[in-house]
Design a protein around this motif. Structure first.
Motif, PDB file in Angstrom:
ATOM      1  N   PHE B 241      49.248  10.432   9.035  1.00 38.30           N
ATOM      2  CA  PHE B 241      49.074  11.708   9.740  1.00 38.30           C
ATOM      3  C   PHE B 241      48.444  12.734   8.796  1.00 38.30           C
ATOM      4  O   PHE B 241      48.485  12.569   7.571  1.00 38.30           O
ATOM      5  N   PHE B 242      47.909  13.785   9.367  1.00 39.55           N
ATOM      6  CA  PHE B 242      47.481  14.920   8.549  1.00 39.55           C
ATOM      7  C   PHE B 242      48.725  15.636   8.042  1.00 39.55           C
ATOM      8  O   PHE B 242      49.836  15.427   8.538  1.00 39.55           O
ATOM      9  N   ASP B 243      48.520  16.507   7.047  1.00 42.41           N
ATOM     10  CA  ASP B 243      49.637  17.325   6.564  1.00 42.41           C
ATOM     11  C   ASP B 243      49.624  18.649   7.311  1.00 42.41           C
ATOM     12  O   ASP B 243      48.588  19.083   7.814  1.00 42.41           O
ATOM     13  N   LYS B 244      50.785  19.275   7.307  1.00 45.49           N
ATOM     14  CA  LYS B 244      50.950  20.541   8.030  1.00 45.49           C
ATOM     15  C   LYS B 244      49.927  21.581   7.565  1.00 45.49           C
ATOM     16  O   LYS B 244      49.425  22.399   8.352  1.00 45.49           O
ATOM     17  N   GLU B 245      49.636  21.574   6.247  1.00 46.78           N
ATOM     18  CA  GLU B 245      48.704  22.593   5.724  1.00 46.78           C
ATOM     19  C   GLU B 245      47.230  22.267   6.016  1.00 46.78           C
ATOM     20  O   GLU B 245      46.351  23.082   5.756  1.00 46.78           O
ATOM     21  N   ASP B 246      46.978  21.072   6.560  1.00 45.44           N
ATOM     22  CA  ASP B 246      45.603  20.735   6.946  1.00 45.44           C
ATOM     23  C   ASP B 246      45.254  21.501   8.227  1.00 45.44           C
ATOM     24  O   ASP B 246      46.007  21.443   9.212  1.00 45.44           O
ATOM     25  N   LEU B 247      44.114  22.187   8.192  1.00 43.38           N
ATOM     26  CA  LEU B 247      43.737  23.001   9.349  1.00 43.38           C
ATOM     27  C   LEU B 247      42.580  22.353  10.119  1.00 43.38           C
ATOM     28  O   LEU B 247      41.639  21.831   9.510  1.00 43.38           O
ATOM     29  N   ILE B 248      42.676  22.419  11.409  1.00 40.38           N
ATOM     30  CA  ILE B 248      41.588  21.926  12.255  1.00 40.38           C
ATOM     31  C   ILE B 248      41.154  23.071  13.172  1.00 40.38           C
ATOM     32  O   ILE B 248      41.977  23.641  13.909  1.00 40.38           O
ATOM     33  N   ILE B 249      39.872  23.391  13.063  1.00 38.97           N
ATOM     34  CA  ILE B 249      39.351  24.545  13.823  1.00 38.97           C
ATOM     35  C   ILE B 249      39.079  24.150  15.265  1.00 38.97           C
ATOM     36  O   ILE B 249      38.477  23.103  15.532  1.00 38.97           O
ATOM     37  N   THR B 250      39.520  25.004  16.170  1.00 39.60           N
ATOM     38  CA  THR B 250      39.167  24.803  17.586  1.00 39.60           C
ATOM     39  C   THR B 250      39.215  26.131  18.327  1.00 39.60           C
ATOM     40  O   THR B 250      39.512  27.182  17.747  1.00 39.60           O
ATOM     41  N   THR B 251      38.921  26.046  19.625  1.00 44.16           N
ATOM     42  CA  THR B 251      38.928  27.239  20.460  1.00 44.16           C
ATOM     43  C   THR B 251      40.292  27.386  21.134  1.00 44.16           C
ATOM     44  O   THR B 251      40.871  26.379  21.553  1.00 44.16           O
ATOM     45  N   PRO B 252      40.775  28.612  21.280  1.00 38.17           N
ATOM     46  CA  PRO B 252      42.015  28.776  22.042  1.00 38.17           C
ATOM     47  C   PRO B 252      41.751  28.867  23.545  1.00 38.17           C
ATOM     48  O   PRO B 252      42.675  28.882  24.348  1.00 38.17           O
ATOM     49  N   PHE B 253      40.453  28.886  23.909  1.00 37.02           N
ATOM     50  CA  PHE B 253      40.111  29.002  25.328  1.00 37.02           C
ATOM     51  C   PHE B 253      39.769  27.607  25.853  1.00 37.02           C
ATOM     52  O   PHE B 253      38.609  27.226  26.002  1.00 37.02           O
ATOM     53  N   THR B 254      40.828  26.839  26.070  1.00 33.47           N
ATOM     54  CA  THR B 254      40.689  25.439  26.471  1.00 33.47           C
ATOM     55  C   THR B 254      42.008  24.992  27.074  1.00 33.47           C
ATOM     56  O   THR B 254      42.982  25.745  27.100  1.00 33.47           O
ATOM     57  N   PHE B 255      42.026  23.756  27.551  1.00 35.36           N
ATOM     58  CA  PHE B 255      43.281  23.188  28.035  1.00 35.36           C
ATOM     59  C   PHE B 255      44.162  22.879  26.828  1.00 35.36           C
ATOM     60  O   PHE B 255      43.671  22.542  25.749  1.00 35.36           O
ATOM     61  N   THR B 256      45.448  22.965  27.036  1.00 37.12           N
ATOM     62  CA  THR B 256      46.407  22.831  25.937  1.00 37.12           C
ATOM     63  C   THR B 256      46.276  21.525  25.141  1.00 37.12           C
ATOM     64  O   THR B 256      46.620  21.461  23.953  1.00 37.12           O
TER      65      THR B 256
END
Lengths: 85, 544
Positions: B241-256
Motif C-alpha cells: 500500500f501507499f503510506d499515509k504521507e503519500d499524497l495523490i492529487i485529484t479534484t474534489p468535484f467528482t464522485f466519491t
C-alpha cells in the motif's frame, strides 16, 4: 324472398356505369352489398404483390376463431401443405 | 373506490404494450377494420413506439391464420403466392414493433396454451396485453387492456404523466435486447460465469478501442481505481500500500469513488481546484500543489468529468517532470478523445466504469483498466484474483474483483452502439447549446478545441443563484434533472477525518457545486422531449 347476382366485370368503366345505374334503383329495393377488384385473376408475381399486397390482405374474410373444428382443419391443411412442399 | 382507481391508473404508467394477435389481424382485414375501429386506432398509435411489442409466439399463428383466410378468399392461388402476402404483413408488423420473447417460465393453462404463451411474454417485458379477447381480459385483468381502454385511460394518463428521465434504461435495453439476449443465452448455456471467453473478448475490444496494449476487466469502476493504485504502490514503492504521507492529487468535484480509492490504497488525497469552464482539474493548480508538497506527491488522478477530457497534455507534462504516476478516471468518458486520442490511453492506467448508467453500462457493476505497462498489467491480473497468479498460492493482498462473464457478454453487445450513442448525445448537446446560448443566466458547457466531449452529462451552470428553483420547476413539469455533485469531496467527513490536504480555497469548486445542473441527454431522447426541456427552461424565465 330476395335475390343475389354476382357478376365478374372485366372493364372498370363498365363496372362504374353499372353501379351508377344500379344506384338509381336503391329506393326500389336494390342493395349494393359489395363490389371489389378481382384480385385473384392476376398472377401474384413479385411486382404485383409489391403493389397490391395490402389490398389483397385486406380483402379476406377471417375465419371464426371460436369454431375450433374448422380451425384445426385449416391448421392441418396449412402444415400438410408446408411439409409436402 | 378512490384507492382502486389510483391503483388502476398506476398500473398503466409507462407499461410496455404487447399487441395480441386479434388486434394485429383486425388491422389487416377490411371487414374487421370497420367492425373494430379502436383496434385500428390503437395499432396506428403504437406504430414505432419504443414500448410496443408483439409476442414471438404470435408470429407463427399470424402466418397460419392469415394464410387460411387467403386460402378461403383465393382458392386458386398457390401456397407460395399466399405466403408472399402473409410475409409482407409480418415484415410490416416487425418494422413497427419489437419482438417480446416467449420465456421458459410459462405457466401453462392447458385450456388455452396460446394465452399462456402471450401472458408469459407480457411478464417478460413487464407489459400489458392489448387484446379484444374477452376471455383473456377477464382471466388476466391486471395484465390486459382492451383497445378502448387503451385509447382512453392509457394514452391520456401516460401522455399527462410521462416523465422525461435523465436516463431511461429500460427504453435503451429493450431497443437492443435481442442482441443482448443472444449474448446472455450463450453464457448461460456454457455456464462459464467466471473469467469466461467473453471477458477476454471485451478486454481485447476495449484495449483496441482505447489504443492500449492491455485491458483488465474488473468488478467496478471503483475497483479499477483501487487496483490501479495498489499495483502502482507495488511497482513504485515495492510495498502493498501507499503510506499515509503519500499524497495523490485529484479534484474534489467528482464522485466519491475517486477520493475513496486513494484512501483505500493507503495514501492521502490532495484536492486542488477545477477549471470552471470544463469542470475538470486545473493543471495550474496541480502544478502549485506539486510545488507546495514536493516529493510527498506520488501521482495524479485526473477525472474526465461528464465525458469531457481534461487538459491531459499539461497533466502529463507535470507528471513527467516530477516523476508522478497518472491514473485517469475515465468512469464517464469512454469514447472521449483529446487531440484525437482516447481517454484512458495517456496515463499509467485508465479506469473505466460499466455502472448501468455509464456510456457503456452493464446490468450491474463492472469496470475495466487499460494500460501499456506490462508489469502493471501482470500485477492487475493478480490483484483482481486474490493477489496471485495461482489463487491457491498468492503473493499480494488481493481482491475478488473480476468482471463477470455475463456482464462482459452484455457489454460486448452494447459496445457496438457506443459510438452511435456518443454521437447522438453530442447532437442533443448541440441542440441544447444552440437554443440556450442567448439565455444570459445560463452557461452552457464549454468544449475545449482539442476535446471530443461525449456528454455523459450535459451540465449547465445557472448563474442567477436560482438553480434549485429551476430544478423544482422542471420536476413539476415532469423533467428529471440532477446535481452532479452537491457536496464536494473536501467537505465530506470521510476525507476531513482521514487527513486530506487542500491547495487554495477551491473557490471554483464551491461555485460549481452551487450552480451546476445536469439536463437529460440520453441517446434515445426524442426531439419532442428535447423541445419540452428547452420550453420548460425558457418558460421559467417568465417566473423569474
Amino acid at each position: 324472398m330476395s335475390y343475389k347476382i354476382v357478376l365478374n366485370i372485366h372493364n372498370k368503366d363498365i363496372m362504374d356505369k353499372l353501379l351508377w345505374i344500379l344506384r338509381h334503383f336503391e329506393n326500389e329495393g336494390i342493395e349494393i352489398i359489395d363490389y371489389k377488384k378481382n384480385l385473384e385473376q392476376a398472377k401474384w408475381d413479385e411486382e404485383y404483390v409489391e403493389k397490391h399486397w395490402r389490398e389483397i390482405a385486406l380483402s379476406t374474410d377471417s375465419a371464426d376463431l371460436d369454431d375450433d373444428e374448422r380451425l384445426y382443419e385449416a391448421y392441418e391443411e396449412f402444415y400438410h401443405e408446408k411439409h409436402s412442399d | 373506490m378512490m384507492k382502486d382507481y389510483t391503483r388502476l391508473m398506476k398500473s398503466f404508467i409507462m407499461k410496455n404494450i404487447l399487441i395480441d394477435l386479434n388486434v394485429l389481424l383486425d388491422y389487416y382485414e377490411e371487414n374487421r377494420r370497420k367492425k373494430y375501429p379502436d383496434s385500428i386506432k390503437a395499432f396506428d398509435f403504437l406504430k414505432h413506439k419504443d414500448f410496443a411489442f408483439v409476442s414471438s409466439s404470435s408470429i407463427d399463428n399470424l402466418e397460419f391464420l392469415k394464410y387460411s383466410d387467403l386460402s378461403r378468399a383465393y382458392p386458386t392461388k398457390t401456397r407460395k403466392e399466399k405466403l408472399k402476402i402473409v410475409h409482407k404483413i409480418i415484415r410490416e408488423i416487425l418494422s413497427y414493433f419489437k419482438i417480446a420473447k416467449t420465456p421458459s417460465y410459462i405457466e401453462i393453462d392447458y385450456e388455452d396454451i396460446e394465452d399462456s404463451l402471450i401472458v408469459a411474454s407480457a411478464k417478460a417485458i413487464d407489459g400489458l396485453i392489448l387484446t379484444r379477447d374477452e376471455k383473456l381480459l377477464s382471466k388476466c385483468p391486471d395484465i390486459t387492456i382492451s383497445p378502448k381502454e387503451f385509447l382512453g385511460k392509457y394514452v391520456y394518463y401516460n401522455d399527462k404523466s410521462r416523465e422525461i428521465k435523465m436516463l431511461d434504461l429500460s427504453r435503451e435495453i429493450f431497443n437492443i435486447y435481442p442482441e443482448i439476449e443472444k449474448g446472455l443465452d450463450k453464457v448461460i448455456a456454457k455456464s462459464n460465469f467466471i473469467l469466461g471467453e467473453e471477458v477476454r473478448q471485451l478486454e481485447e475490444k476495449i484495449a483496441n478501442y482505447v489504443g492500449t496494449k492491455y485491458a483488465v476487466g474488473v468488478s467496478s469502476g471503483t475497483d479499477a481505481l483501487v487496483l490501479s493504485l495498489r499495483a502502482l504502490a507495488i511497482q513504485r514503492k515495492k510495498k502493498e500500500f501507499f503510506d499515509k504521507e503519500d499524497l495523490i492529487i485529484t479534484t474534489p468535484f467528482t464522485f466519491t469513488a475517486t477520493g475513496e480509492a486513494i484512501l483505500r490504497a493507503g495514501a492521502t488525497p490532495l484536492f486542488v481546484d477545477i477549471d470552471i469552464d470544463t469542470y475538470n482539474i486545473d493543471p495550474e493548480q496541480v502544478e502549485k500543489a506539486v510545488k507546495k508538497y514536493g516529493k510527498k506527491v506520488k501521482g495524479i488522478i485526473p477525472v474526465h468529468l461528464y465525458g469531457q477530457p481534461c487538459n491531459i497534455d499539461e497533466i502529463m507534462r507535470i507528471a513527467k517532470e516530477n516523476d508522478l504516476f497518472v491514473v485517469e478516471d475515465c468512469a464517464q468518458s469512454l469514447g472521449a478523445r483529446w487531440d484525437g486520442k482516447q481517454t484512458g490511453s495517456f496515463g499509467d492506467t485508465g479506469c473505466f466504469s460499466f455502472f448501468p448508467t455509464k456510456p457503456l453500462g452493464g446490468f450491474g457493476d463492472g469496470g475495466m483498466i487499460t494500460t501499456n505497462d506490462e508489469e502493471l498489467y501482470e500485477l492487475l491480473l493478480m490483484l483482481r484474483k486474490h493477489g496471485g497468479k495461482d489463487k491457491y498460492n498468492v503473493e499480494y493482498i488481493g481482491y475478488n474483483a473480476r468482471l463477470d462473464t455475463i456482464q462482459a457478454a452484455i457489454l460486448i453487445e452494447k459496445f457496438k452502439h457506443l459510438d452511435d450513442f456518443n454521437e447522438r448525445r453530442r447532437e442533443i448537446a448541440k441542440n441544447y447549446n444552440e437554443q440556450l446560448k442567448d439565455v444570459d443566466w445560463i452557461k452552457t458547457p464549454y468544449e475545449h478545441p482539442k476535446a471530443y466531449h461525449v456528454y455523459h452529462q450535459y451540465t449547465i451552470r445557472v448563474l442567477n443563484g436560482r438553480r434549485d428553483e429551476l430544478q423544482k420547476l422542471l420536476r413539476k413539469k415532469g423533467i428529471q434533472t440532477m446535481i452532479y455533485y452537491p457536496v464536494p469531496l473536501h467537505e465530506m467527513k470521510v476525507f476531513v477525518e482521514n487527513g486530506m490536504r487542500v491547495v487554495g480555497d477551491l473557490k471554483e469548486v464551491q461555485k460549481a457545486v452551487k450552480e451546476v445542473l445536469s439536463l437529460p441527454v440520453e441517446p434515445l431522447l426524442k426531439k419532442g422531449e428535447i423541445v419540452s426541456v428547452l420550453n420548460s427552461i425558457c418558460f421559467s424565465i417568465l417566473i423569474y
